[in-house]
Design a protein around this motif. Structure first.
Motif, PDB file in Angstrom:
ATOM      1  N   PRO A  93       2.922   3.140   1.345  1.00 30.24           N
ATOM      2  CA  PRO A  93       3.187   4.354   2.118  1.00 30.24           C
ATOM      3  C   PRO A  93       3.494   5.550   1.236  1.00 30.24           C
ATOM      4  O   PRO A  93       3.770   5.423   0.042  1.00 30.24           O
ATOM      5  CB  PRO A  93       4.418   3.954   2.940  1.00 30.24           C
ATOM      6  CG  PRO A  93       5.108   2.930   2.089  1.00 30.24           C
ATOM      7  CD  PRO A  93       4.003   2.165   1.429  1.00 30.24           C
ATOM      8  N   ALA A  94       3.442   6.711   1.835  1.00 31.11           N
ATOM      9  CA  ALA A  94       3.770   7.932   1.104  1.00 31.11           C
ATOM     10  C   ALA A  94       5.216   7.866   0.645  1.00 31.11           C
ATOM     11  O   ALA A  94       6.081   7.305   1.309  1.00 31.11           O
ATOM     12  CB  ALA A  94       3.545   9.153   1.992  1.00 31.11           C
ATOM     13  N   GLY A  95       5.495   8.439  -0.490  1.00 30.35           N
ATOM     14  CA  GLY A  95       6.850   8.418  -1.028  1.00 30.35           C
ATOM     15  C   GLY A  95       6.935   9.285  -2.260  1.00 30.35           C
ATOM     16  O   GLY A  95       6.289  10.332  -2.351  1.00 30.35           O
ATOM     17  N   VAL A  96       7.718   8.854  -3.235  1.00 27.30           N
ATOM     18  CA  VAL A  96       7.949   9.617  -4.465  1.00 27.30           C
ATOM     19  C   VAL A  96       7.754   8.714  -5.667  1.00 27.30           C
ATOM     20  O   VAL A  96       8.211   7.566  -5.670  1.00 27.30           O
ATOM     21  CB  VAL A  96       9.375  10.202  -4.495  1.00 27.30           C
ATOM     22  CG1 VAL A  96       9.544  11.120  -5.705  1.00 27.30           C
ATOM     23  CG2 VAL A  96       9.690  10.950  -3.215  1.00 27.30           C
TER      24      VAL A  96
ATOM     25  N   HIS B 169      -1.129   8.904  -7.747  1.00 26.99           N
ATOM     26  CA  HIS B 169      -0.018   9.107  -6.809  1.00 26.99           C
ATOM     27  C   HIS B 169      -0.192  10.434  -6.069  1.00 26.99           C
ATOM     28  O   HIS B 169       0.044  10.516  -4.857  1.00 26.99           O
ATOM     29  CB  HIS B 169       1.318   9.090  -7.544  1.00 26.99           C
ATOM     30  CG  HIS B 169       1.859   7.715  -7.782  1.00 26.99           C
ATOM     31  ND1 HIS B 169       2.247   6.876  -6.764  1.00 26.99           N
ATOM     32  CD2 HIS B 169       2.087   7.035  -8.943  1.00 26.99           C
ATOM     33  CE1 HIS B 169       2.692   5.740  -7.280  1.00 26.99           C
ATOM     34  NE2 HIS B 169       2.595   5.808  -8.591  1.00 26.99           N
ATOM     35  N   ARG B 170      -0.590  11.452  -6.780  1.00 30.41           N
ATOM     36  CA  ARG B 170      -0.829  12.748  -6.144  1.00 30.41           C
ATOM     37  C   ARG B 170      -1.951  12.638  -5.120  1.00 30.41           C
ATOM     38  O   ARG B 170      -1.869  13.201  -4.019  1.00 30.41           O
ATOM     39  CB  ARG B 170      -1.177  13.804  -7.196  1.00 30.41           C
ATOM     40  CG  ARG B 170      -0.064  14.157  -8.141  1.00 30.41           C
ATOM     41  CD  ARG B 170       1.133  14.769  -7.445  1.00 30.41           C
ATOM     42  NE  ARG B 170       0.762  15.918  -6.627  1.00 30.41           N
ATOM     43  CZ  ARG B 170       1.612  16.650  -5.923  1.00 30.41           C
ATOM     44  NH1 ARG B 170       2.893  16.339  -5.913  1.00 30.41           N
ATOM     45  NH2 ARG B 170       1.207  17.669  -5.223  1.00 30.41           N
ATOM     46  N   ARG B 171      -3.002  11.905  -5.478  1.00 30.48           N
ATOM     47  CA  ARG B 171      -4.134  11.756  -4.572  1.00 30.48           C
ATOM     48  C   ARG B 171      -3.711  11.044  -3.290  1.00 30.48           C
ATOM     49  O   ARG B 171      -4.252  11.320  -2.210  1.00 30.48           O
ATOM     50  CB  ARG B 171      -5.268  10.985  -5.263  1.00 30.48           C
ATOM     51  CG  ARG B 171      -6.593  11.045  -4.514  1.00 30.48           C
ATOM     52  CD  ARG B 171      -7.645  10.214  -5.216  1.00 30.48           C
ATOM     53  NE  ARG B 171      -7.367   8.790  -5.078  1.00 30.48           N
ATOM     54  CZ  ARG B 171      -7.649   8.063  -3.998  1.00 30.48           C
ATOM     55  NH1 ARG B 171      -8.201   8.639  -2.932  1.00 30.48           N
ATOM     56  NH2 ARG B 171      -7.373   6.774  -3.962  1.00 30.48           N
ATOM     57  N   GLN B 172      -2.747  10.136  -3.416  1.00 28.18           N
ATOM     58  CA  GLN B 172      -2.240   9.405  -2.266  1.00 28.18           C
ATOM     59  C   GLN B 172      -1.253  10.245  -1.447  1.00 28.18           C
ATOM     60  O   GLN B 172      -0.738   9.771  -0.435  1.00 28.18           O
ATOM     61  CB  GLN B 172      -1.545   8.121  -2.730  1.00 28.18           C
ATOM     62  CG  GLN B 172      -2.450   7.106  -3.407  1.00 28.18           C
ATOM     63  CD  GLN B 172      -3.270   6.321  -2.402  1.00 28.18           C
ATOM     64  OE1 GLN B 172      -2.990   6.319  -1.215  1.00 28.18           O
ATOM     65  NE2 GLN B 172      -4.297   5.644  -2.889  1.00 28.18           N
ATOM     66  N   GLY B 173      -0.999  11.472  -1.866  1.00 25.09           N
ATOM     67  CA  GLY B 173      -0.123  12.359  -1.116  1.00 25.09           C
ATOM     68  C   GLY B 173       1.353  12.192  -1.398  1.00 25.09           C
ATOM     69  O   GLY B 173       2.194  12.652  -0.614  1.00 25.09           O
ATOM     70  N   ARG B 174       1.693  11.575  -2.515  1.00 22.77           N
ATOM     71  CA  ARG B 174       3.102  11.359  -2.847  1.00 22.77           C
ATOM     72  C   ARG B 174       3.643  12.469  -3.738  1.00 22.77           C
ATOM     73  O   ARG B 174       2.915  13.091  -4.496  1.00 22.77           O
ATOM     74  CB  ARG B 174       3.273  10.005  -3.539  1.00 22.77           C
ATOM     75  CG  ARG B 174       2.770   8.866  -2.676  1.00 22.77           C
ATOM     76  CD  ARG B 174       2.940   7.514  -3.336  1.00 22.77           C
ATOM     77  NE  ARG B 174       2.260   6.524  -2.483  1.00 22.77           N
ATOM     78  CZ  ARG B 174       1.252   5.764  -2.883  1.00 22.77           C
ATOM     79  NH1 ARG B 174       0.804   5.850  -4.113  1.00 22.77           N
ATOM     80  NH2 ARG B 174       0.690   4.921  -2.050  1.00 22.77           N
TER      81      ARG B 174
END
Length: 245
Positions: A40-43, A141-146
């Motif tokens: 899931p989206a996160g950090v 991670h950026r591509r996944q929207g995190r």
């Protein structure tokens, strides 16, 4: 690059700073990096020195300020001085590496105009040796929207220049005290390493939540307290290139 995994710690970030359980080594071609960015989206939290780049950025920065040879001599002298002080129980840092850093900064940066420090940071930019596998992880991670946060013991004087071309949402770094436009040689924040880094990361999560999931990447052993807070932690080891062909 060789990585090892810290098992997931549950849904809520842990506030305990106890290091994670022993880590299991994986081969350089392991799919761990690929699998660690699913979910899931996160950090995602990234250490800098020895994780996103090869080596230590601080001597490089000081070398741009006072010259590489003088910087190397100053570092050796700071190590000797810190050792003598710790033997007498008078080290200026909370531990031996912290004392070396405190002495090194005071002796090399005290009185430096901030403008000169920022100019030195710009000269560093082309000299940094990026660790491409971890850059790829960051970009994924950026591509996944995190969100992406760099948490580092490096100085806030030069880190913005080095991160300029990366998509980083926030920076947790070590601050330097400034008085009348000049560095005093003293820190203005805690040294953002080990337990102090973990506390900074904990505070960031508390202030920027809710967070669906967290990923972390850093060195062994200095980043284990931070990685213990993550749902998914990876210890990054950059292999040195052999001199033999």
């Amino acid at each position: 690059m060789q990585t090892t995994s810290v098992p997931p710690r549950g849904i809520e970030p842990r506030t305990s700073l106890t290091p994670p359980a022993p880590l299991l080594a994986m081969p350089p071609d392991s799919p761990a990096i690929e699998s660690s960015i699913l979910g899931p989206a996160g950090v995602a939290f990234f250490d800098f020195d020895g994780t996103l780049i090869h080596g230590d950025s601080l001597p490089m920065f000081v070398g741009e300020v006072i010259g590489r040879r003088r910087a190397a001599l100053a570092l050796a002298d700071a190590i000797r001085s810190a050792l003598h002080r710790h033997v007498r129980g008078r080290g200026p840092g909370c531990d031996f590496p912290g004392s070396v850093k405190a002495i090194y900064l005071k002796r090399t940066l005290r009185g430096l105009p901030v403008a000169d420090a920022l100019a030195a940071a710009e000269r560093m930019v082309p000299r940094v040796r990026w660790h491409q596998p971890m850059l790829d992880v960051l970009k994924e991670h950026r591509r996944q929207g995190r969100r992406v946060v760099v948490a580092t013991g490096a100085l806030d004087l030069y880190m913005p220049a080095l991160l300029r071309r990366l998509e980083v949402d926030d920076l947790l770094a070590t601050g330097m005290e400034v008085v009348d436009g000049r560095l005093t040689g003293r820190l203005s924040t805690a040294n953002c390493v080990r337990l102090d880094k973990a506390e900074r990361v904990t505070g960031w999560i508390a202030g920027n939540g809710p967070v669906a999931a967290t990923w972390g990447y850093g060195n062994h052993p200095s980043d284990l307290p931070m990685l213990a807070l993550m749902h998914k932690g990876e210890v990054v080891r950059i292999r040195r290139r052999s001199n033999h062909r």
